[in-house]
Structure formats: C-alpha cells, structure tokens
Design an enzyme around this catalytic site. Sequence first.
Site, PDB file in Angstrom:
ATOM      1  N   LYS A 297       0.789  -1.562  -0.054  1.00 36.09           N
ATOM      2  CA  LYS A 297      -0.057   0.202  -0.100  1.00 36.09           C
ATOM      3  C   LYS A 297       0.840   1.266  -0.012  1.00 36.09           C
ATOM      4  CE  LYS A 297      -4.083  -1.210   1.543  1.00 36.09           C
ATOM      5  NZ  LYS A 297      -5.807  -1.653   2.135  1.00 36.09           N
ATOM      6  N   ARG A 332      -3.091 -10.039   4.668  1.00 36.71           N
ATOM      7  CA  ARG A 332      -4.139 -10.116   3.508  1.00 36.71           C
ATOM      8  C   ARG A 332      -2.500  -9.842   2.654  1.00 36.71           C
ATOM      9  NH1 ARG A 332      -6.768  -6.745   0.039  1.00 36.71           N
ATOM     10  NH2 ARG A 332      -7.911  -7.382  -1.593  1.00 36.71           N
TER      11      ARG A 332
END
Length: 358
Positions: A297, A332
Amino acid sequence: MTRTILRPTGFVDAPFGHDGKVAGLAGGLLWFASVELIRLDDANCRAGAELVPVEGIEERFDDDMAKQWQRITTPRPPLQLGERTIPLDQPRVMGILNVTPDSFSDGGVHEDVDAAAMAGADMAGAGASILDIGGESTRPGATTVWEGDEIERVKPVVERLSRGGNAISIDTRKAAVMEAALAAGAHMVNDVSGLTWDERSLSVVAAANVPVCIMHAQGDPQTMQDKPTYDDVLVDVWLWLEDRFEAAINAGIAREKIILDPGIGFGKSLAHNLELMNGLAAFHGIGCPLLLGASRKRMIGALSNEAEADERLPGSIALALKAAEQGAQIVRVHDVPETMQALRVWRGLKDQALTPKI
C-alpha cells in the site's frame, strides 16, 4: 455514558513464571502484561489514557470493560470455509487475487481465467489459507464497475479454484456479486464497505451463513483520499467497527462468522495508517478475528522514497509482522511465499520462547 477502550500492550515472550501478571490474547501465541485504558468522554472523544498492569486489573472494570476483557482473552473459534477448517490460533495468510484490469498493484496480470487459476493455485501451494478473489478495483480514484461485468470476471475463477479444494473469499461490495460468487463456490465475503454500500448485502450474508470480513472505509474509492479527517482515528474506527458488528448481529449474522478489518489505506492519511497499526491490538476488544490488509500500500512508498507498488515487498512484510505481533489472525497479502517465510520464522521464535526451560 463514558466508556473506556482496552488496548493490550506490554507483550512478553512466554507466560511461564508470571502467573496472574499476564493474560493471553484471543487464544493465540501472545501474552501481555499491561493494558492501556483509553478513556472517552460523553461525546466519545479521547479524554485521557492510563497504562496499568494486568495484575489486579479486573478490580477496576465496569460492565463494559469486563465484556471487552472477556472478548480480548477468549480464543477465537476456527473459520469454516466449505470443507476447510481454518484454526485461528496463529496468523493465517489470505492471498490477493485481483481479476481486474486496473488494480493498483497487479491490474491486468490475472484477467485471463487460466492465469488467475494458476496464480491462485500457486498461492495455495505456498501456504495461503484463503484466496481472496476480486473483480473491482477499490484503489484510490477507482470508478465503480457494473455488477454484471464484475460477476463475469470473478465467477469462472471462483468455480475453477473452489473445485480444486481451495477456501475462497469474494472481495466485493455488491450483493448480486456476492450471490453469484457464493453460488459458484465461494465460502466467504470480504466487503471493503463493511456491508454498507449495498442495502441487500447484510441479508445476503446472513442467508448464506458464511464468514464475512467487515472493513472500515471513510468515503468512496473515488474521493476517499481527499483530505480524510478523524477526531481520533483509532477511537473513531473502533467505534464504527463495533457499530457494524452490532448491525451484522442484528441482521442475523452469527458472531463467530464476523471478521473485522480497520481498513489501512481506505480514507486514511499516512499518520492515520501508522496510528492504526500501532493501536491494532485494541480491536480485539470487539471480540472478532482481525484481518489486516496493508500489502504494497501507498503508506509504504510514502515511508521509502516513493517506492512503486512492485518495490514494496520489504515494507509489506514489516507490516504483516507488526500485525502478527499484535495478534491479527489473518494477513491479506500479494506476496504469499515471502510472507509465509517471514511468519514461519516468527512462529519459530514463538515456539522457542514457549519451550519450558525447566
């Protein structure tokens, strides 16, 4: 009514010799010796904080704090995904499989059904307990995909991988896509909107009686990174997830099937994301397994000279280990083999610490 949020901290390697001075976290491999008491005022704003030892802490509890304490220290039941039983006594890996042309990290890589199925099989072979299949990008700035197109993308991949005996999650905000994917063999729903985007989603999940991950997001993907604002991000997200947990229960979703995700990168600044990572253990007080999705991210790039998405593996592993160190049951990730190796080393360290010395 004023409230207090409990955040476990002061983690120790093992409980041996510390009777009454440490408590176990959610039935996992972690023990903690201290708790931060985050006190809220009548407006649910942070009014102060106090660090207290576990020893004797229950004498200070009101009813709400006692409920949180029970939830923090109670083991999480395993997830049942079809024929697969996934224990949550140690961190598990969820592999990300985006069958989209425009996802921020892997858009276009898995659009072909054969390529997607092969990638999913590779993730499972590398140790992923769950495969999370998504047909709509929810990266910052992404536009909404028509549900028919989303179904067309995910359905054949779900069918192929579920036939192979894999535990499949469908990553979607749309009730129609949930229904189609569950009918095709998916075993779980992962909704970045926390079951708020589609008014039918709560009833669809309840009727299917499958596990569901409720994630926090502020705003829509198209605008969520336009100056996200919170009074106190840890408190605000905690209260929002508690509210969505209660909404799910009231809709008929079994509490043992609910998973919570604070939503790293979804309507959060870098400072917000870092604060949530540091305070992650507080969310155990809601009483559900925690899922953490921080792989590749933007926050990693922001902390490392704007590294591009495909250059963020070291940062992704650092965040996965930070999550494991605070008791997150599921991480995840895009990079399954590398994350599995890091978690196996982490597990080895825990096993050695938990080996009695006498």
